[in-house]
Motif scaffolding. Sequence first.
Motif, mmCIF file in Angstrom:
data_model
loop_
_atom_site.group_PDB
_atom_site.id
_atom_site.type_symbol
_atom_site.label_atom_id
_atom_site.label_comp_id
_atom_site.label_asym_id
_atom_site.label_seq_id
_atom_site.Cartn_x
_atom_site.Cartn_y
_atom_site.Cartn_z
ATOM 1 N N UNK A 180 0.841 -1.194 0.000
ATOM 2 C CA UNK A 180 0.000 0.000 0.000
ATOM 3 C C UNK A 180 0.876 1.244 0.000
ATOM 4 N N UNK A 181 0.532 2.189 -0.836
ATOM 5 C CA UNK A 181 1.279 3.436 -0.934
ATOM 6 C C UNK A 181 1.261 4.152 0.416
ATOM 7 N N UNK A 182 2.429 4.435 0.999
ATOM 8 C CA UNK A 182 2.460 5.145 2.287
ATOM 9 C C UNK A 182 1.728 6.480 2.249
ATOM 10 N N UNK A 183 1.648 7.074 1.067
ATOM 11 C CA UNK A 183 0.932 8.345 0.944
ATOM 12 C C UNK A 183 -0.530 8.183 1.333
ATOM 13 N N UNK A 184 -1.136 7.046 0.974
ATOM 14 C CA UNK A 184 -2.543 6.815 1.309
ATOM 15 C C UNK A 184 -2.726 6.690 2.819
ATOM 16 N N UNK A 185 -1.786 6.002 3.457
ATOM 17 C CA UNK A 185 -1.855 5.894 4.916
ATOM 18 C C UNK A 185 -1.717 7.271 5.558
ATOM 19 N N UNK A 186 -0.866 8.108 4.980
ATOM 20 C CA UNK A 186 -0.673 9.451 5.526
ATOM 21 C C UNK A 186 -1.935 10.296 5.370
ATOM 22 N N UNK A 187 -2.634 10.123 4.257
ATOM 23 C CA UNK A 187 -3.893 10.849 4.045
ATOM 24 C C UNK A 187 -4.910 10.460 5.108
ATOM 25 N N UNK A 188 -5.083 9.148 5.329
ATOM 26 C CA UNK A 188 -6.038 8.678 6.323
ATOM 27 C C UNK A 188 -5.664 9.174 7.713
ATOM 28 N N UNK A 189 -4.383 9.068 8.060
ATOM 29 C CA UNK A 189 -3.934 9.496 9.381
ATOM 30 C C UNK A 189 -4.193 10.983 9.600
ATOM 31 N N UNK A 190 -3.960 11.778 8.564
ATOM 32 C CA UNK A 190 -4.170 13.220 8.684
ATOM 33 C C UNK A 190 -5.644 13.546 8.869
ATOM 34 N N UNK A 191 -6.503 12.935 8.061
ATOM 35 C CA UNK A 191 -7.940 13.207 8.168
ATOM 36 C C UNK A 191 -8.516 12.641 9.461
ATOM 37 N N UNK A 192 -8.011 11.488 9.900
ATOM 38 C CA UNK A 192 -8.467 10.924 11.173
ATOM 39 C C UNK A 192 -8.114 11.848 12.336
ATOM 40 N N UNK A 193 -7.014 12.561 12.210
ATOM 41 C CA UNK A 193 -6.593 13.485 13.260
ATOM 42 C C UNK A 193 -7.377 14.785 13.230
#
Length: 232
Positions: free
Chosen positions: A134-147
């Motif tokens: 999985x592209x780490x960028x996608x995880x970063x997007x989710x983490x940012x929006x979850x925060x």
Amino acid sequence: MSPEYVERASRLPGAVVWVQGAPGCAGPGEATSVLPDGCIDLLWTAGRLLVSGPDTSAYRPGRGHWAGVRFSPGIAPALLGIPAHELRDQRVDLACLWPGARARRLTERVDAAADPAAALEELALRLAADAEPVDPLLRAVVASLEAGRSVTATADSVGLGARQLHRRSLTAFGYGPKTLARVLRLQRALGLARRGVPFAETAALAGFADQAHLARDVREMAGRPLGELVEK
């Protein structure tokens, strides 16, 4: 979900394995609505494998014995080879997405298993082993929006323009970043309220303008007031 619903962490990082109902039973009299969470599920019920896409509103699952693997946002499209937006608000037979012979073979394998949930998890693990990471960028997007960060701040933090982020989000999550942020905010609010946090404080902590904003969003996406959801 109903009292017969049980879940556990999967051996696949970020996924959850769940079961509802019991073999040979008609299922719960009235299943509780499944609320939008940004996830995609691989589902099994006798004789069928299905994919449940990311939802924008609540839906009621069918009766009977079900097992599922719920993938965290952004994971499933790479495993299934299907853009998430093509599955949005749908329950689709795997045979409609993959070659029929392959889907039938996998369905028969899970049907024949002593523990369909475990067999479904093994299938998910094999899919993950064969897929690109999985592209780490996608995880970063989710983490940012979850925060609770804004879409603009999220786009800046991952180095994407607004249009690029929207396009990537449709493929990975099934909807644009604004809708994903709204769904994740709903889940934050539910988590807080179910821990006993007063609704006004829940609204502030989850990122709503006020308690009335929280009530409107919950009613629109969940189809019932927050008080009823917290009682479940």
